[in-house]
Design an enzyme around this catalytic site. Structure first.
Site, short mmCIF file in Angstrom:
data_model
loop_
_atom_site.label_atom_id
_atom_site.label_comp_id
_atom_site.label_asym_id
_atom_site.label_seq_id
_atom_site.Cartn_x
_atom_site.Cartn_y
_atom_site.Cartn_z
CG ASP A 422 41.64 41.69 35.50
OD1 ASP A 422 40.42 41.19 34.75
OD2 ASP A 422 41.70 42.73 35.57
CD GLU A 425 40.29 37.89 29.73
OE1 GLU A 425 39.75 38.01 30.37
OE2 GLU A 425 41.53 37.21 30.63
CG ASP A 573 39.79 46.35 31.39
OD1 ASP A 573 39.24 46.12 32.06
OD2 ASP A 573 40.71 46.26 31.03
#
Length: 877
Positions: A422, A425, A573
């Protein structure tokens, strides 16, 4: 997972729509020295006039390379003559072989104009791509190319986004700049970059255009003042590296795309079971209680997950010694494995800058990102001040392998079965310019305070070890710049052209784009969109390093084109809202069918906000018809495990019963995609490519070739207007034929625990005779075959089986079923022993023969007790 922390730090500048200076005066390029043969074309491109230098310096000399790679694929590459401009590294996107195609045999034709240079790509004299819409611009920090499109085109792709499956063609912008996008808002850049679009033109076929470029980019789709349709690329760097591919239908086009970016990884059998997670499980006892409650409720739970709660102060490769102590964690994992269940935890990329093993070892090996003065680059995420692994560093894989093999050691650590990555990015909570991450972390309470410590579970958990029971029951580095890594002298922080990044500046809430990576010397400015996919590749390799013989499941948030070779993807999310329930269908279809990332699914019932009983019940059914099926939500919200509400529990039990009985159909279809690229999850128009009514449908979809899924779309509804193409279908539950005529049919009285499913005529589906509590138990069940004849009276299907887990298979079962003229033909490869086929059900029948066990005017079932060990024929009529 970002959550409420977003509220603590306002964005550093509002999102700015791509700045649009006047580029119409730019001179374009002139082609010369054209060399052409049957397989390729090369040319020199020279600036055709005075430089316009709108967003950088115009490059004087370019090169053109055109390759007819196959009959269905054309490669067009425009790059700088000196080859100093950054190109996507081959270690990230391995290039396909130039092939042995020829212009004579190719379905695609390349034509060009010399001055100003432009090119067209045609299929059977139909123009697919025409860059004459505006002059080509190739500057040091800006590339622009515009192509004409037909009126009212059917375009898809250009992910990641939460917009409709069919892209808008008016005033529409798609931006590629991966970011931590809490709430997955529409019309914005999200976690991944997939610069490929599909253009479906009905009877004439489908083609795709993939731009291999990882730089920040805006893609505009709009009309000119006089109404002409266009698509326009505006990139912050890199080159124009196009792959054009075509098929007679969208499914064939998707297969062609898989040949460019790579086939998706095959997953283990168990990964298609139900997964449960939550951010906010306070300790190992609560995790164990959730496992127990699923069993008690009779809801099959295959895999339990733990979010960052298990970590010591949110530090990766650590355990909270009070709430998730190693001894208890090993007992939990041991319990799961003893019961044929599995365990997964999260690992973020950012490593806490503190006195801990993972940081100290990384510092010693010098594998973290550095600033240009050689100091450690620091950001702020959940553990507070953090360092970031440099995935380009030559020693990064050794470091990552070592951390995995130590922390996740089967004998001494947490023996996970899969991995969740997670925040890659990469996310950075500290706003740009992040000059003082220590102060930011302190002011924003990073890491957050953990919950109070408990010494035992508050409730008895029968079957768990004694110590899980209530107390009453028991107790600077030098960078070397090389070719194709980027021009010098660029503004890597504030380029003149501003893409529409919803986070504002390029470096805001992420890694500083001025960072230069170790090894080849790539700039973060150019490679930002690759960070998550490079972590994915390294993490898959690290998982294989600790378990060399089995398929590793890795689920990631951030992706780039080709990520499916290594990982699956969850859709981020989302919110517990009906609109997110609906849009998850289009998102999942795009990833699975168009981007070749077939292991995909949303957070079922929603991540953020409080779900409702009705929404969760509907979503429990819908989620069962994605490949990746996980319930997950956020800390601070109400619990939404499927057993919390009786109706949700019933919905989940019913949906999982169907999913598990279909698991071999799922596994077979997924295997096929891993071998050929043929999509499993598909939009309706993939199977009915000439029916224009299907081209915009994104609230129904096909689960493989055989099952049409038509979920109830909104709150309070008990009916759905489902579109049935001109074909024969059969109700999954009753076998009743439904003759489609290319129109909507209203399906009524749909209970909250029910999801409409229809079998497409012409299909043979292998199913298990009953469901089970685990996939291991399921594999012991016998088979049944469902035959759903098409309008021509025939049907076909297949079954693939292996040991379910190994990377290399010693024996497989690969069976083809065909039904024609009343006879079922079974043929194939029979190396692996499989359960018996206990019965065959033939749909669409009236009165049956003497062998029919059940006749109700719609189907008949015949007992067979057939062993799948050799070619066989069974007469059914």
């Amino acid at each position: 997972m970002l959550g409420s922390l977003l509220l603590l730090a306002p964005l550093a500048g509002a999102a700015v729509i791509g700045s649009r200076a006047d580029t119409k005066q730019c001179p374009g390029y002139k082609a010369s020295n054209v060399q052409e043969n049957d397989r390729s074309l090369t040319a020199d491109l020279t600036l055709a006039g005075k430089p316009c230098n709108t967003y950088g310096t115009d490059l004087q000399n370019l090169k053109l390379l055109v390759e007819y790679q196959t009959d269905e694929r054309l490669h067009v590459k425009i790059y700088d003559a000196e080859e100093r401009v950054y190109q996507v590294p081959e270690k990230v996107t391995p290039r396909v072989d130039s092939g042995d195609g020829s212009s004579k045999d190719s379905a695609l034709k390349f034509e060009y104009e010399e001055e100003p240079f432009s090119f067209t790509v045609k299929r059977d004299d139909e123009v697919l791509f025409d860059s004459s819409a505006e002059n080509l611009i190739f500057q040091s920090q800006y590339l622009k190319l515009r192509t004409w499109l037909p009126e009212n085109p059917y375009l898809y792709g250009l992910g990641e986004h939460t917009d409709p499956l069919r892209l808008s063609t008016t005033n529409y912008t798609r931006t590629f700049w991966n970011r931590d996008a809490y709430g997955t808002p529409a019309n914005s850049n999200l976690y991944g970059t997939h610069p490929v679009y599909y253009d479906h033109r009905g009877e004439s076929g489908t083609h795709g255009v993939f731009l291999l470029n990882s730089n920040g980019m805006d893609v505009f789709i709009d009309k000119t003042a006089d109404g002409k349709q266009y698509l326009e690329y505006n990139a912050l760097g890199g080159i124009f590296d196009f792959y054009f591919f075509t098929g007679s239908n969208p499914k064939e086009a998707s297969i062609e795309y898989s040949k460019i970016v790579g086939l998706p990884a095959m997953q283990s059998y168990w990964t298609f079971g139900l997964h449960q997670c939550r951010y906010g499980y306070r300790d190992v006892y609560q995790v164990a209680e959730v496992v127990y409650n699923y069993t008690k409720a009779g809801i099959p739970l295959e895999t339990m997950w733990t979010d960052i709660d298990y970590m010591d102060r949110r530090r990766v490769f650590s355990l909270d010694p009070d709430r998730f102590p190693l001894e208890k964690m090993r007992e939990l994992v041991g319990y799961l494995h003893d019961h044929d269940q599995h365990y997964i935890v999260m690992v973020d990329p950012a490593v806490s800058v503190s006195d801990n093993g993972a940081f100290n070892r990384g510092l010693e090996q010098d594998v973290f990102l550095k600033t240009q003065n050689g100091s450690l680059y620091k950001g702020a995420v959940w553990p507070g001040v953090t360092a970031y692994p440099d995935w380009f560093h030559p020693d990064i894989q050794d470091y990552w392998n070592s951390e995995f093999s130590t922390f996740f050691n089967a004998e001494t650590g947490v023996d996970i079965d899969g991995l969740w990555i997670d925040m890659n990015e990469a996310s950075n909570f500290c706003p740009d310019p992040c000059t003082d991450p220590e102060r930011y972390s302190s002011e924003n309470n990073l890491p957050p305070a953990p919950p109070p410590v408990r010494s035992s579970s508050p409730r008895p958990l029968p079957g768990f070890p004694a110590d899980f029971q209530p107390s009453s029951a028991s107790r600077s580095q030098k960078r070397i710049v090389k070719a194709k890594v980027g021009l010098e002298g660029r503004d890597l922080l504030n380029p003149p052209y501003k893409i529409r990044n919803e986070a504002g500046s390029l470096s805001n809430k992420t890694i500083n784009t001025g960072i230069v990576h170790a090894g080849e010397g790539y700039a973060e400015y150019d490679t930002h969109n690759l960070y998550g996919t490079m972590m994915s590749s390294s993490s898959r390799e690290a998982m294989q390093y600790r378990r060399p013989e089995v398929r590793p499941l890795v689920i990631t948030r951030s992706t780039y084109a080709g990520a499916g070779r290594d990982v699956g993807h969850w859709l981020g999310d989302n919110f517990s809202k009906w609109e997110h329930y609906r849009i998850s269908i289009a998102e999942g279809l795009a990833f699975a069918s168009m981007f070749q990332v077939p292991m995909v699914g949303a957070d079922v019932c929603g991540f953020a906000g409080n779900t409702t009983e009705e929404l969760c019940a509907r979503w429990a059914s819908l989620g069962a018809f994605f490949t990746f099926y996980r319930n997950h939500n956020e800390i601070g919200n109400i619990g939404q495990e499927f057993y919390v509400w009786p109706t949700v529990a019933e919905s989940a039990r019913k949906a999982i019963d169907i999913r598990y009985r279909l698991l071999d159909y799922i596994y077979t279809s997924f295997y096929k995609q891993s071998q050929t690229g043929e999509p499993f999850l598909q939009p309706v128009f993939y199977l009915y490519p000439e029916d224009e009514n299907t081209f915009s449908i994104d609230l129904q979809f096909f689960y493989g070739d055989a099952i049409l899924v038509s979920p109830v779309p909104d709150k309070g509804l008990t009916s759905v207007d489902a579109y049935f193409p001109d074909d024969i279908f059969y109700d999954w539950y009753t076998g009743t034929p439904v003759r489609g005529h290319g129109a909507n049919i209203t399906l009524s009285n749909i209970d909250i625990t029910h999801i409409p499913l229809h079998i497409r005529g012409g299909s043979i589906i292998p199913i298990r005779s009953s469901s089970a509590m685990t996939t291991t138990e399921l594999r012991e069940k016998s088979f049944q075959l469902i035959i759903a004849p098409g309008l021509d009276g025939t049907a076909s299907g297949s079954l693939y089986l292996d040991d379910g887990d190994s990377l290399e298979q010693k024996a497989t079962l690969e069976v083809e079923f065909e039904y024609r003229k009343g006879v079922l033909h079974i043929d194939g490869k029979f190396e692996l022993h499989a359960s018996l086929v206990e019965s065959v059900t033939l749909l669409g029948q009236g009165k049956g023969g003497s062998r029919a066990r059940r006749e109700d005017g719609t189907k008949k079932t015949i007992q067979t007790n057939l062993e799948l060990s050799k070619p066989t024929e069974i007469k059914l009529e």
